[in-house]
Every structure is written in structure tokens, then in C-alpha cells.
Design a protein around this motif. Structure first.
Motif, short mmCIF file in Angstrom:
data_model
loop_
_atom_site.label_atom_id
_atom_site.label_comp_id
_atom_site.label_asym_id
_atom_site.label_seq_id
_atom_site.Cartn_x
_atom_site.Cartn_y
_atom_site.Cartn_z
N GLU A 32 11.09 -28.86 -34.37
CA GLU A 32 11.21 -30.12 -35.09
C GLU A 32 11.71 -31.26 -34.33
O GLU A 32 11.39 -32.37 -34.37
N CYS A 35 8.92 -32.74 -32.27
CA CYS A 35 8.22 -33.61 -33.30
C CYS A 35 8.99 -34.96 -33.57
O CYS A 35 8.18 -35.83 -33.59
N ASP A 41 3.47 -39.74 -34.62
CA ASP A 41 2.80 -38.52 -34.63
C ASP A 41 3.54 -37.26 -35.34
O ASP A 41 3.04 -36.14 -35.34
N GLY A 43 4.21 -36.10 -38.09
CA GLY A 43 3.41 -35.55 -39.15
C GLY A 43 2.47 -34.54 -38.68
O GLY A 43 2.45 -33.34 -39.14
N ARG A 44 1.63 -35.08 -38.24
CA ARG A 44 0.65 -34.26 -37.14
C ARG A 44 1.24 -33.30 -36.48
O ARG A 44 0.79 -32.10 -36.30
N CYS A 45 2.22 -33.64 -35.75
CA CYS A 45 2.93 -32.63 -34.84
C CYS A 45 3.31 -31.39 -35.59
O CYS A 45 3.38 -30.08 -34.99
N LEU A 46 4.13 -31.60 -36.49
CA LEU A 46 4.72 -30.50 -37.53
C LEU A 46 3.40 -29.74 -37.87
O LEU A 46 3.67 -28.58 -37.90
N GLU A 47 2.29 -30.43 -38.32
CA GLU A 47 1.14 -29.69 -38.98
C GLU A 47 0.60 -28.65 -37.74
O GLU A 47 0.27 -27.48 -38.00
N ILE A 48 0.68 -29.24 -36.74
CA ILE A 48 0.00 -28.48 -35.51
C ILE A 48 0.90 -27.32 -35.05
O ILE A 48 0.44 -26.19 -34.94
N THR A 50 3.56 -25.86 -36.62
CA THR A 50 3.78 -24.76 -37.70
C THR A 50 2.51 -24.02 -37.79
O THR A 50 2.85 -23.00 -38.50
N SER A 51 1.29 -24.29 -37.28
CA SER A 51 0.22 -23.29 -37.46
C SER A 51 0.42 -22.45 -36.60
O SER A 51 -0.06 -21.30 -36.74
N GLU A 158 -6.57 -34.38 -31.06
CA GLU A 158 -5.60 -33.31 -31.33
C GLU A 158 -5.08 -32.84 -29.87
O GLU A 158 -3.95 -32.50 -29.60
#
Length: 174
Positions: A32, A35, A41, A43-48, A50-51, A158
Motif C-alpha cells: 500500500e 502504491c 496510478d 488504484g491500478r497499482c492496488l489492483e495489480i 493485490t492479484s 500495465e
């Protein structure tokens, strides 16, 4: 030592300890915090990030760096394979350049950065940043060839973000 001097010393020491406390103890995980540095970026960082549950559970900066670079290597390889598949249906020189030369560089830079993590953090940091050159140049090559392909653009975006995250993460290494 009088009580006011002792109080001042105690206050100063507590400030020093607090400022050096690990982010996790302050309620912010390492990923976090990374990010947060990604600014627009985030939001996109967290999405990537947390995958991959391993990234979420990273215990220290070295582990976080390793996992982000491994993610970059995995995603870079997947992107290159997708581009090679695209090359079969659209054999343009721009897509061929992206699929071969440029993404060879992306994959090679992530691999090199991973290999340098423990021995040479400056080189690892440089290689993490250079991994972003491939997607940037690919976007330019596609634009110059007047090829619009949203899936390739999304891949490039990405990989560029992961390169930036790897750069920010490796910047924290000693």
C-alpha cells in the motif's frame, strides 16, 4: 539530569523511534505504501499488486522487490507471448518489433533486476526502470505505423506501471 532535560530526551527518542517504525506497524502495508508513491496510478497499482497474495503479505522491502519483479517478469512474458500471437494475424513491422526486440528487452531487464537485488541494488533499480522502455517504445512504434490495438496499449500501460513500481520498490533497498 533534571526532569525537563530528561523529558526532552525521552520525547526526542520517541520521535526518532516513531519515524523509523515499519509501515506495517502504522497500519499501512508495504504494498500500500508503494502504491501511495505511484500517485495517480494508485488504484491500478492496488489492483495489480493485490492479484498476488504473496505481494500483499510481503514482510520487508527486499521481499516486496523480489515479488514485484517476479510479477513484472511473468506479465512481461505473457505480454510478449500475446504480441507474438498478434504477429501471426498482423505481421506488421511495428508489432514484430514489439513482440521481439522490445519485449525481449522488457523480459531481460526484469530478469537482470531480479538477479542483482542482493548484490547491487543500484543496478537492480536501473534495470527495473529500463524495463519500462520497451512498452513506451512499442506504443510509439504502433502509433507511427497507425495501428490502434487497445489490448496491446493496455498491456504496454500495465508493464510500464509494473516497471515504475519495481523502480520505486528497489529505490528503498540499501
Amino acid at each position: 539530569m533534571n526532569s525537563s532535560a530528561f523529558s526532552l530526551l525521552l520525547f526526542t527518542l520517541s520521535l526518532i523511534l516513531f519515524s523509523h517504525a515499519p509501515m506495517a506497524t502504522l497500519g499501512i502495508s508495504l504494498y500500500e505504501s508503494l502504491c501511495e508513491e505511484a500517485k495517480q496510478d494508485k488504484g491500478r497499482c492496488l489492483e495489480i499488486l493485490t492479484s498476488d497474495p504473496r505481494i500483499v503479505g510481503a514482510k520487508n522491502n527486499l521481499e516486496l522487490c523480489k515479488l514485484v519483479l517476479e510479477l513484472g517478469l511473468k506479465k512481461g512474458t505473457e505480454a510478449q507471448n500475446l504480441l507474438k500471437g498478434e504477429m501471426k494475424t498482423n505481421p506488421s513491422p511495428a508489432i514484430k518489433q514489439c513482440a521481439t526486440t522490445l519485449y525481449d528487452g522488457v523480459v531481460g531487464s526484469f530478469k537482470s533486476s531480479l538477479g542483482e537485488l542482493k548484490q547491487d541494488s543500484l543496478t537492480a533499480n536501473y534495470d527495473a526502470k529500463v524495463a519500462g522502455d520497451g512498452p513506451t517504445t512499442c506504443d510509439v512504434a504502433m502509433a507511427n505505423a497507425k495501428i490502434t490495438n487497445p489490448s496491446i496499449s493496455a498491456l504496454n500501460k500495465e508493464i510500464l506501471l509494473i516497471s515504475e513500481l519495481a523502480f520505486l520498490a528497489t529505490e528503498k533497498l540499501p
